[in-house]
Write a protein that holds these residues in place. Structure first.
Motif, PDB file in Angstrom:
ATOM      1  N   ALA A  44      30.976 -10.685  24.699  1.00 22.55           N
ATOM      2  CA  ALA A  44      32.248 -10.372  25.264  1.00 22.55           C
ATOM      3  C   ALA A  44      33.049 -11.353  25.787  1.00 22.55           C
ATOM      4  CB  ALA A  44      31.694  -9.118  26.269  1.00 22.55           C
ATOM      5  N   GLN A  45      32.663 -12.334  26.700  1.00 18.22           N
ATOM      6  CA  GLN A  45      33.293 -13.343  27.161  1.00 18.22           C
ATOM      7  C   GLN A  45      34.096 -14.183  26.073  1.00 18.22           C
ATOM      8  OE1 GLN A  45      34.486 -12.790  30.082  1.00 18.22           O
ATOM      9  NE2 GLN A  45      33.072 -14.423  31.568  1.00 18.22           N
ATOM     10  N   ALA A  46      33.171 -14.401  24.846  1.00 21.01           N
ATOM     11  CA  ALA A  46      33.745 -15.362  23.840  1.00 21.01           C
ATOM     12  C   ALA A  46      34.762 -14.549  23.217  1.00 21.01           C
ATOM     13  CB  ALA A  46      32.544 -15.494  22.994  1.00 21.01           C
ATOM     14  N   ALA A  47      35.047 -13.071  23.093  1.00 16.24           N
ATOM     15  CA  ALA A  47      35.952 -12.610  22.458  1.00 16.24           C
ATOM     16  C   ALA A  47      37.301 -12.381  23.314  1.00 16.24           C
ATOM     17  CB  ALA A  47      35.508 -11.064  22.049  1.00 16.24           C
ATOM     18  N   ARG A  48      36.920 -12.646  24.658  1.00 15.15           N
ATOM     19  CA  ARG A  48      38.116 -12.439  25.695  1.00 15.15           C
ATOM     20  C   ARG A  48      38.657 -13.943  25.956  1.00 15.15           C
ATOM     21  NH1 ARG A  48      38.789 -13.048  31.221  1.00 15.15           N
ATOM     22  NH2 ARG A  48      36.666 -13.462  31.458  1.00 15.15           N
ATOM     23  N   LEU A  49      38.014 -14.882  25.985  1.00  7.99           N
ATOM     24  CA  LEU A  49      38.337 -16.109  26.242  1.00  7.99           C
ATOM     25  C   LEU A  49      38.638 -17.024  25.206  1.00  7.99           C
ATOM     26  CD1 LEU A  49      35.663 -16.857  29.318  1.00  7.99           C
ATOM     27  CD2 LEU A  49      38.158 -16.090  29.437  1.00  7.99           C
ATOM     28  N   ARG A  50      37.996 -16.856  24.000  1.00  8.74           N
ATOM     29  CA  ARG A  50      38.033 -17.609  22.831  1.00  8.74           C
ATOM     30  C   ARG A  50      38.108 -19.115  23.220  1.00  8.74           C
ATOM     31  NH1 ARG A  50      42.494 -14.498  18.751  1.00  8.74           N
ATOM     32  NH2 ARG A  50      41.986 -12.386  19.212  1.00  8.74           N
ATOM     33  N   PRO A  51      36.711 -19.558  23.658  1.00  7.73           N
ATOM     34  CA  PRO A  51      36.581 -21.061  23.826  1.00  7.73           C
ATOM     35  C   PRO A  51      36.428 -21.841  22.351  1.00  7.73           C
ATOM     36  CG  PRO A  51      34.637 -19.814  24.119  1.00  7.73           C
ATOM     37  CD  PRO A  51      35.489 -18.689  23.871  1.00  7.73           C
ATOM     38  N   ASP A  52      36.529 -23.195  22.820  1.00 11.54           N
ATOM     39  CA  ASP A  52      36.330 -23.890  21.645  1.00 11.54           C
ATOM     40  C   ASP A  52      34.778 -24.212  21.186  1.00 11.54           C
ATOM     41  OD1 ASP A  52      39.162 -24.731  21.289  1.00 11.54           O
ATOM     42  OD2 ASP A  52      38.761 -25.515  23.193  1.00 11.54           O
ATOM     43  N   VAL A  53      34.010 -24.048  22.288  1.00 11.92           N
ATOM     44  CA  VAL A  53      32.544 -24.419  22.364  1.00 11.92           C
ATOM     45  C   VAL A  53      31.824 -23.414  23.304  1.00 11.92           C
ATOM     46  CG1 VAL A  53      30.557 -26.022  22.404  1.00 11.92           C
ATOM     47  CG2 VAL A  53      32.853 -26.692  21.733  1.00 11.92           C
ATOM     48  N   VAL A  54      30.810 -22.872  22.798  1.00 11.62           N
ATOM     49  CA  VAL A  54      29.802 -21.946  23.637  1.00 11.62           C
ATOM     50  C   VAL A  54      28.499 -22.686  23.811  1.00 11.62           C
ATOM     51  CG1 VAL A  54      28.494 -19.892  23.831  1.00 11.62           C
ATOM     52  CG2 VAL A  54      30.835 -19.933  22.882  1.00 11.62           C
ATOM     53  N   LEU A  55      28.125 -22.956  25.018  1.00 13.65           N
ATOM     54  CA  LEU A  55      26.731 -23.528  25.226  1.00 13.65           C
ATOM     55  C   LEU A  55      25.795 -22.330  25.621  1.00 13.65           C
ATOM     56  CD1 LEU A  55      27.600 -26.440  27.955  1.00 13.65           C
ATOM     57  CD2 LEU A  55      26.976 -26.659  25.391  1.00 13.65           C
ATOM     58  N   MET A  56      25.101 -22.278  24.417  1.00 17.19           N
ATOM     59  CA  MET A  56      24.285 -21.056  24.371  1.00 17.19           C
ATOM     60  C   MET A  56      22.797 -21.258  24.603  1.00 17.19           C
ATOM     61  SD  MET A  56      24.489 -17.670  23.675  1.00 17.19           S
ATOM     62  CE  MET A  56      26.056 -17.661  22.725  1.00 17.19           C
ATOM     63  N   ASP A  57      22.303 -20.414  25.671  1.00 11.58           N
ATOM     64  CA  ASP A  57      20.858 -20.661  25.982  1.00 11.58           C
ATOM     65  C   ASP A  57      20.243 -19.645  24.906  1.00 11.58           C
ATOM     66  OD1 ASP A  57      18.519 -20.871  27.446  1.00 11.58           O
ATOM     67  OD2 ASP A  57      18.696 -19.199  28.755  1.00 11.58           O
ATOM     68  N   ILE A  58      18.968 -19.770  24.873  1.00 10.57           N
ATOM     69  CA  ILE A  58      18.211 -18.729  23.735  1.00 10.57           C
ATOM     70  C   ILE A  58      17.639 -17.502  24.634  1.00 10.57           C
ATOM     71  CG2 ILE A  58      16.143 -18.648  22.400  1.00 10.57           C
ATOM     72  CD1 ILE A  58      16.861 -21.164  21.009  1.00 10.57           C
ATOM     73  N   ARG A  59      16.772 -17.852  25.630  1.00  9.93           N
ATOM     74  CA  ARG A  59      15.919 -16.533  26.034  1.00  9.93           C
ATOM     75  C   ARG A  59      16.664 -15.956  27.317  1.00  9.93           C
ATOM     76  NH1 ARG A  59       9.726 -18.426  26.282  1.00  9.93           N
ATOM     77  NH2 ARG A  59       9.238 -18.699  24.094  1.00  9.93           N
ATOM     78  N   MET A  60      17.195 -14.847  27.086  1.00  8.56           N
ATOM     79  CA  MET A  60      18.046 -14.105  28.122  1.00  8.56           C
ATOM     80  C   MET A  60      17.983 -12.901  27.844  1.00  8.56           C
ATOM     81  SD  MET A  60      21.719 -16.054  27.919  1.00  8.56           S
ATOM     82  CE  MET A  60      21.922 -15.741  26.044  1.00  8.56           C
ATOM     83  N   PRO A  61      18.030 -11.881  29.057  1.00  2.00           N
ATOM     84  CA  PRO A  61      18.024 -10.579  28.724  1.00  2.00           C
ATOM     85  C   PRO A  61      19.204  -9.670  28.221  1.00  2.00           C
ATOM     86  CG  PRO A  61      18.681 -11.092  30.942  1.00  2.00           C
ATOM     87  CD  PRO A  61      18.584 -12.322  30.415  1.00  2.00           C
ATOM     88  N   ASP A  62      19.022  -8.748  27.700  1.00  3.57           N
ATOM     89  CA  ASP A  62      20.244  -7.848  27.010  1.00  3.57           C
ATOM     90  C   ASP A  62      20.879  -8.517  25.995  1.00  3.57           C
ATOM     91  OD1 ASP A  62      21.986  -5.899  26.576  1.00  3.57           O
ATOM     92  OD2 ASP A  62      23.335  -6.569  28.301  1.00  3.57           O
ATOM     93  N   GLY A  63      19.908  -9.050  24.955  1.00  2.00           N
ATOM     94  CA  GLY A  63      20.455  -9.661  23.687  1.00  2.00           C
ATOM     95  C   GLY A  63      20.224 -11.038  23.958  1.00  2.00           C
ATOM     96  N   ASP A  64      19.401 -11.728  23.012  1.00  2.00           N
ATOM     97  CA  ASP A  64      18.998 -13.292  23.357  1.00  2.00           C
ATOM     98  C   ASP A  64      20.118 -14.102  22.566  1.00  2.00           C
ATOM     99  OD1 ASP A  64      18.567 -13.157  20.523  1.00  2.00           O
ATOM    100  OD2 ASP A  64      16.565 -13.430  20.857  1.00  2.00           O
ATOM    101  N   GLY A  65      19.928 -15.264  22.929  1.00  2.00           N
ATOM    102  CA  GLY A  65      21.027 -16.261  22.483  1.00  2.00           C
ATOM    103  C   GLY A  65      21.085 -16.489  20.756  1.00  2.00           C
ATOM    104  N   ILE A  66      20.079 -16.053  19.939  1.00  2.00           N
ATOM    105  CA  ILE A  66      20.442 -15.955  18.817  1.00  2.00           C
ATOM    106  C   ILE A  66      21.187 -14.837  18.285  1.00  2.00           C
ATOM    107  CG2 ILE A  66      19.111 -15.813  16.594  1.00  2.00           C
ATOM    108  CD1 ILE A  66      18.446 -18.318  18.101  1.00  2.00           C
ATOM    109  N   ASP A  67      20.865 -13.440  18.900  1.00  2.00           N
ATOM    110  CA  ASP A  67      21.710 -12.380  18.631  1.00  2.00           C
ATOM    111  C   ASP A  67      23.127 -12.719  19.230  1.00  2.00           C
ATOM    112  OD1 ASP A  67      19.730 -10.995  17.516  1.00  2.00           O
ATOM    113  OD2 ASP A  67      19.141 -10.031  19.616  1.00  2.00           O
ATOM    114  N   ALA A  68      23.392 -13.274  20.239  1.00  2.00           N
ATOM    115  CA  ALA A  68      24.956 -13.667  20.651  1.00  2.00           C
ATOM    116  C   ALA A  68      25.485 -14.589  19.667  1.00  2.00           C
ATOM    117  CB  ALA A  68      24.632 -14.157  22.250  1.00  2.00           C
ATOM    118  N   THR A  69      24.658 -15.548  19.174  1.00  2.00           N
ATOM    119  CA  THR A  69      25.207 -16.480  18.190  1.00  2.00           C
ATOM    120  C   THR A  69      25.939 -16.003  17.085  1.00  2.00           C
ATOM    121  OG1 THR A  69      23.956 -18.183  19.298  1.00  2.00           O
ATOM    122  CG2 THR A  69      25.055 -18.475  16.965  1.00  2.00           C
TER     123      THR A  69
END
Length: 230
Positions: A44-69
């Motif tokens: 959601a934040q990526a869609a709103r902010l449109r960053p150049d780079v996302v520093l993405m963790d893998i293990r997180m609640p509510d959808g992990d970093g792989i799904d988010a990527t």
């Protein structure tokens, strides 16, 4: 400053997000534009902010970093956004899953701050970035997996020079290092990279790294580790 690289920091631990923000904001050409603590909020934040780079963790609640990527990469509006995965772990399944999801690189959280800043810059520039130990394991995975023998040369659609450039990309070299190795200008290297992306239907440089392995252009894991940019 409008020319700063805009970074979205994603991690479920507030202390790590704060530390990453300090490192990123400490560089004159980088700035943190937002934070997220779950996979869903990252998308959601990526869609709103449109960053150049996302520093993405893998293990997180509510959808992990792989799904988010995967969600970020699938959004046409975020075609210019690149994902750099940060993890405490270098498990093979994490690396392969991140790359399949469309990540542009994979860095361990114990990396030095200067290396993190360099990784963000290189990711923004379209270069893949892998920790040396991860690059070694990635090469070994493609060299040791069962299956038919890989061709000794690159795809027939590539010129001889493009095949040479793809080989150096597979070894983990940066554009400057490729230019030095092949005695060509940085602009010429970028031109060849663009041609490789188009001809091989690759989204980014990370996919070119995989292509180099799959076409047998990297002879051994030692080849990759000997690269100064790895």
């Amino acid at each position: 400053m409008s020319d700063r690289t805009r970074v979205l920091v994603v991690d479920d631990q507030p202390l790590i997000r704060h530390s990453l923000r300090l490192v990123i904001d400490g560089a004159p050409d980088l700035t943190v534009v937002g934070e997220a603590h779950t996979g869903a909020t990252a998308v959601a934040q990526a869609a709103r902010l449109r960053p150049d780079v996302v520093l993405m963790d893998i293990r997180m609640p509510d959808g992990d970093g792989i799904d988010a990527t995967r969600g970020i990469v699938a959004d046409p509006a975020l075609a210019g956004t690149r994902v750099l995965v940060l993890s405490m772990f270098e498990l093979d399944e994490h690396v392969h899953a991140a790359l399949r999801a469309g990540a542009s690189g994979f860095l361990l959280k114990d990396a030095e701050p200067e290396r993190l800043v360099d990784a963000v810059r290189r990711t923004r520039a379209g270069e893949s970035l892998f920790a040396p130990s991860i690059l070694q394991r990635l090469v070994a995975h493609y060299l040791d997996r069962p299956g038919p023998a890989r061709p000794a040369r690159g795809p027939d659609v590539l010129t001889e020079r493009e095949t040479e450039v793809l080989t150096q990309v597979g070894r983990g070299l940066s554009n400057d290092e490729i230019g030095t190795a092949l005695t060509i200008s940085r602009g010429t290297v970028k031109s060849h990279i663009g041609s490789l992306l188009a001809k091989l239907h690759a989204r980014d440089r990370a996919q070119l790294v995989i292509a180099a392995y799959e076409h047998g252009l990297v002879g051994s894991a030692g080849d990759a580790l000997s690269a100064p940019g790895s």
